[in-house]
Design a protein around this motif. Structure first.
Motif, mmCIF file in Angstrom:
data_model
loop_
_atom_site.group_PDB
_atom_site.id
_atom_site.type_symbol
_atom_site.label_atom_id
_atom_site.label_comp_id
_atom_site.label_asym_id
_atom_site.label_seq_id
_atom_site.Cartn_x
_atom_site.Cartn_y
_atom_site.Cartn_z
ATOM 1 N N PRO A 194 0.686 -0.884 0.249
ATOM 2 C CA PRO A 194 -0.507 0.110 0.187
ATOM 3 C C PRO A 194 0.618 1.540 -0.446
ATOM 4 C CG PRO A 194 0.137 -1.015 1.879
ATOM 5 C CD PRO A 194 0.883 -1.647 1.254
ATOM 6 N N GLY A 195 0.345 2.270 -0.483
ATOM 7 C CA GLY A 195 0.655 3.608 -0.841
ATOM 8 C C GLY A 195 1.031 4.780 0.284
ATOM 9 N N PHE A 196 0.040 4.117 1.167
ATOM 10 C CA PHE A 196 -0.017 4.927 2.463
ATOM 11 C C PHE A 196 -0.376 4.067 3.838
ATOM 12 C CE2 PHE A 196 -0.586 8.843 3.622
ATOM 13 C CZ PHE A 196 -1.528 9.448 4.510
ATOM 14 N N SER A 197 -0.490 4.265 4.700
ATOM 15 C CA SER A 197 -0.365 3.587 5.771
ATOM 16 C C SER A 197 -1.420 2.629 5.949
ATOM 17 C CB SER A 197 -0.739 4.646 7.192
ATOM 18 O OG SER A 197 -1.270 3.878 8.501
ATOM 19 N N MET A 198 -1.339 1.413 5.770
ATOM 20 C CA MET A 198 -2.504 0.660 5.801
ATOM 21 C C MET A 198 -2.988 0.339 7.319
ATOM 22 S SD MET A 198 -3.670 -1.852 3.867
ATOM 23 C CE MET A 198 -4.259 -3.180 4.098
ATOM 24 N N TRP A 199 -2.644 1.075 8.388
ATOM 25 C CA TRP A 199 -3.410 0.853 9.667
ATOM 26 C C TRP A 199 -4.542 1.784 9.326
ATOM 27 C CZ3 TRP A 199 -5.714 4.140 13.109
ATOM 28 C CH2 TRP A 199 -6.780 2.803 14.248
ATOM 29 N N THR A 200 -4.172 2.985 8.115
ATOM 30 C CA THR A 200 -5.356 4.000 8.003
ATOM 31 C C THR A 200 -6.092 3.534 7.108
ATOM 32 O OG1 THR A 200 -3.596 5.670 8.803
ATOM 33 C CG2 THR A 200 -5.630 6.500 7.752
ATOM 34 N N ILE A 201 -5.671 3.198 6.338
ATOM 35 C CA ILE A 201 -6.622 2.442 5.089
ATOM 36 C C ILE A 201 -7.214 1.547 5.537
ATOM 37 C CG2 ILE A 201 -7.137 0.602 2.800
ATOM 38 C CD1 ILE A 201 -3.789 1.684 2.625
ATOM 39 N N VAL A 202 -6.862 0.385 6.440
ATOM 40 C CA VAL A 202 -8.064 -0.786 7.234
ATOM 41 C C VAL A 202 -9.318 0.615 7.731
ATOM 42 C CG1 VAL A 202 -8.431 -2.096 9.027
ATOM 43 C CG2 VAL A 202 -6.560 -2.177 7.203
ATOM 44 N N GLU A 203 -8.579 1.574 8.640
ATOM 45 C CA GLU A 203 -10.025 1.690 9.330
ATOM 46 C C GLU A 203 -10.630 2.929 8.622
ATOM 47 O OE1 GLU A 203 -11.296 4.298 12.465
ATOM 48 O OE2 GLU A 203 -9.697 2.344 12.352
ATOM 49 N N GLU A 204 -10.551 3.203 7.482
ATOM 50 C CA GLU A 204 -11.407 4.024 6.654
ATOM 51 C C GLU A 204 -11.924 2.998 5.772
ATOM 52 O OE1 GLU A 204 -8.052 7.753 5.484
ATOM 53 O OE2 GLU A 204 -8.681 6.087 3.484
ATOM 54 N N CYS A 205 -11.497 2.172 5.059
ATOM 55 C CA CYS A 205 -12.257 1.597 3.749
ATOM 56 C C CYS A 205 -13.744 0.203 4.362
ATOM 57 C CB CYS A 205 -11.010 0.573 3.018
ATOM 58 S SG CYS A 205 -9.992 1.942 1.949
ATOM 59 N N LEU A 206 -12.987 -0.707 5.967
ATOM 60 C CA LEU A 206 -13.689 -1.401 6.570
ATOM 61 C C LEU A 206 -15.099 -0.517 7.100
ATOM 62 C CD1 LEU A 206 -11.352 -4.307 7.356
ATOM 63 C CD2 LEU A 206 -12.847 -4.018 5.254
ATOM 64 N N ASN A 207 -14.321 1.018 7.584
ATOM 65 C CA ASN A 207 -15.922 1.286 8.401
ATOM 66 C C ASN A 207 -16.817 1.735 7.176
ATOM 67 O OD1 ASN A 207 -14.889 1.304 10.465
ATOM 68 N ND2 ASN A 207 -13.898 3.003 10.777
ATOM 69 N N PRO A 208 -18.227 2.092 7.839
ATOM 70 C CA PRO A 208 -19.022 2.331 7.605
ATOM 71 C C PRO A 208 -19.415 3.614 6.830
ATOM 72 C CG PRO A 208 -20.807 1.243 9.628
ATOM 73 C CD PRO A 208 -18.401 1.495 9.338
ATOM 74 N N PRO A 209 -19.418 4.117 4.832
ATOM 75 C CA PRO A 209 -18.887 4.982 4.273
ATOM 76 C C PRO A 209 -19.919 6.872 5.014
ATOM 77 C CG PRO A 209 -19.571 3.423 2.561
ATOM 78 C CD PRO A 209 -19.155 2.513 3.924
ATOM 79 N N VAL A 210 -19.729 6.878 5.009
ATOM 80 C CA VAL A 210 -20.567 8.921 5.758
ATOM 81 C C VAL A 210 -21.562 8.600 3.882
ATOM 82 C CG1 VAL A 210 -20.889 9.889 6.388
ATOM 83 C CG2 VAL A 210 -20.324 8.187 7.559
ATOM 84 N N VAL A 211 -22.413 9.574 4.174
ATOM 85 C CA VAL A 211 -22.636 10.581 2.987
ATOM 86 C C VAL A 211 -23.752 11.129 4.082
ATOM 87 C CG1 VAL A 211 -24.650 9.933 0.696
ATOM 88 C CG2 VAL A 211 -22.994 8.266 1.399
ATOM 89 N N TRP A 212 -23.631 12.353 2.624
ATOM 90 C CA TRP A 212 -24.211 13.490 3.816
ATOM 91 C C TRP A 212 -25.298 13.865 2.443
ATOM 92 C CZ3 TRP A 212 -25.666 18.741 2.397
ATOM 93 C CH2 TRP A 212 -26.354 20.417 3.352
ATOM 94 N N GLU A 213 -26.630 14.193 2.714
ATOM 95 C CA GLU A 213 -27.718 14.744 1.866
ATOM 96 C C GLU A 213 -28.590 15.943 2.792
ATOM 97 O OE1 GLU A 213 -30.479 11.590 0.602
ATOM 98 O OE2 GLU A 213 -28.725 10.321 -0.763
ATOM 99 N N LYS A 214 -28.890 17.090 2.095
ATOM 100 C CA LYS A 214 -29.764 17.899 2.393
ATOM 101 C C LYS A 214 -30.586 18.168 2.613
ATOM 102 C CE LYS A 214 -29.917 23.178 0.631
ATOM 103 N NZ LYS A 214 -29.451 24.199 0.375
ATOM 104 N N ALA A 215 -31.438 16.697 1.730
ATOM 105 C CA ALA A 215 -32.506 16.702 1.891
ATOM 106 C C ALA A 215 -33.008 16.848 3.477
ATOM 107 C CB ALA A 215 -33.564 16.092 0.894
ATOM 108 N N ARG A 216 -32.375 15.032 3.684
ATOM 109 C CA ARG A 216 -32.794 14.270 5.692
ATOM 110 C C ARG A 216 -32.427 16.067 5.841
ATOM 111 N NH1 ARG A 216 -31.207 8.437 5.379
ATOM 112 N NH2 ARG A 216 -31.113 8.291 3.741
ATOM 113 N N ALA A 217 -31.289 16.570 5.866
ATOM 114 C CA ALA A 217 -30.343 17.564 6.792
ATOM 115 C C ALA A 217 -32.240 18.716 7.265
ATOM 116 C CB ALA A 217 -29.625 18.627 6.185
ATOM 117 N N SER A 218 -32.347 19.172 6.497
ATOM 118 C CA SER A 218 -33.463 19.986 6.261
ATOM 119 C C SER A 218 -34.744 19.099 6.572
ATOM 120 C CB SER A 218 -34.353 20.642 4.729
ATOM 121 O OG SER A 218 -33.053 20.753 4.264
#
Length: 424
Positions: A194-218
């Motif tokens: 990996p070209g970057f910290s494998m510790w960080t790659i695992v953390e980022e990629c296996l956690n549930p990804p977050v999305v944001w939508e304005k309609a939900r916020a409103s």
């Protein structure tokens, strides 16, 4: 400006080599748990500029906020630059505040999954622990600039630029990251590294990804209501990256841009997708199945070790693979919506880093170099007063044009690293 940079790994080492060419700071203390590594970074960076004496090496335990504060005080640091992995964000963050120094990082405090519905609802989000202390930073008059690497960081700067100069309304701010990098072993065979910290790659990629939508916020009554999660590797799409990289399949990944952009920018949707590739996705899924992505220590023959730490330890150090790496990496934001002329617009703002070029000029592989250059640019803007503020802020809170101009301007005026824009 007197900077205490904590971390002399790949990114910290590259940042020192970049910063030493500039005149905006009076001292740069390079601190690491391993003093010899800090000393090596100081020696390599100082050698790039004859007569250089502003760099100093020091030892520090990044998990100890008292030690961080003490070291900052010892050297009269005005700014603490966090260049270690996200596990150490909070002690460094609190240590900087205690020392009366401003703060900059490239990754925010860690998230924790929702206990009951992790693939639908957010739990503790990236950066929540830092934003919870915003009042303390505001009252102190100090600035904490969060997520100022490449992604997050430059991608957020691009988003602010698009919002200010290119679009009258935005449907989606979609960070898209891809590469055609390959690493080869001593026999010339392509291998996994990996070209970057494998510790960080695992953390980022296996956690549930977050999305944001304005309609939900409103509907929910505020920005915080707009965040929700998806299963890992959701909604694959093929994105065509510029400068010869070409089409790469990208998937949703948990990342700070989604947590930062909606706080300052107006968009209907904010996403982050990363071009992982089939091999890395398979490896990550296998690590998860075997429990090797865990961070809680397990006892092995009388010794307690973190499974993820073991995985990271057995893989090559990202700082060392540059000579065996070929290709380019691209970071950027794909913005869709309505342009300033009232017509539909789809624009990709991007920055490409070529490994051959960064190795030749800085002795740093392109992924860590591309991450490292942006906090140095930001620190220069803060030092010169072009960027100023107090409290806990993201890159979106600042005018993007001075940053992009300084990044792209030829040396010695700027950093000689152009960025691009494609309408699609």
């Amino acid at each position: 400006m007197r900077i205490l940079m904590i971390g002399a790994g790949g990114v910290g080492d590259a940042a020192a080599r970049i910063a030493v060419e500039r005149d905006f700071f009076d001292q740069l203390v390079v601190a690491d748990y391993d003093l010899s590594r800090a000393e090596a970074t100081v020696a390599a960076a100082a050698a790039r500029r004859p007569g250089e004496s502003r760099l100093v090496a020091a030892q520090v335990d990044a998990s100890d906020e008292v030690a961080v504060a003490a070291l900052a005080g010892q050297h009269g640091a005005t700014h603490v630059f966090n260049a270690v992995d996200p596990r150490f964000v909070m002690p460094i963050f609190r240590g900087a505040l205690a020392a009366g120094a401003s703060y900059l990082d490239m990754a925010m405090s860690l998230s924790r999954r929702h206990p009951d519905e992790p693939y639908a609802k957010v739990g503790v989000k990236l950066g929540d622990e830092q934003f919870a202390m915003a009042d303390q930073w505001e009252e102190s008059g100090q600035l904490a600039l969060l997520g100022m690497g490449v992604e997050p960081g430059l991608s957020d700067v691009f988003a602010r630029y698009a919002s200010d100069h290119l679009f009258s309304s935005i449907d989606e701010l979609g960070t898209r990251d891809g590469a055609n990098l390959a690493v080869y072993d001593e026999d010339g065979n392509e291998t996994f590294a990996p070209g970057f910290s494998m510790w960080t790659i695992v953390e980022e990629c296996l956690n549930p990804p977050v999305v944001w939508e304005k309609a939900r916020a409103s509907a929910g009554g505020g920005v915080e209501s707009g965040f929700f999660t998806l299963p890992a590797f959701s909604e694959p799409e093929v994105f065509d990256f510029p400068e010869g990289i070409g089409p790469v399949e990208c998937v949703h990944v948990e990342h700070e841009e989604v947590l930062l952009m909606p706080r300052w920018l107006d968009a209907e949707r904010v996403t982050f997708k990363y071009g992982l590739g089939d091999e890395l996705i398979t490896i990550l899924r296998t690590l998860h199945t075997l429990g090797l992505d865990g961070t809680d220590p397990v006892r092995v023959k009388g010794v307690e070790v973190s499974p993820r730490d073991v995985v990271a330890a057995v893989l090559p150090d990202p700082a060392t693979i540059g000579p065996r790496m070929k290709g380019k990496t691209c970071a950027g934001v794909f913005v869709t919506g309505t342009g300033k002329d009232g017509k539909p617009r789809r624009t990709y703002l991007f920055h490409v880093s070529d490994n051959e070029e960064t190795m030749a000029e800085y002795g740093a592989q392109c992924v860590v170099w591309q991450t490292a250059v942006n906090p140095v640019v930001a620190l220069e803007l803060v030092a010169t007063g072009v960027w100023s503020g107090r409290g806990v802020l993201g890159p979106e809170a600042f005018d993007a044009k001075p940053f992009l101009d300084l990044l792209a301007a030829p040396k010695p005026v700027g950093y000689g690293s152009p960025w691009g824009l494609e309408d699609r």
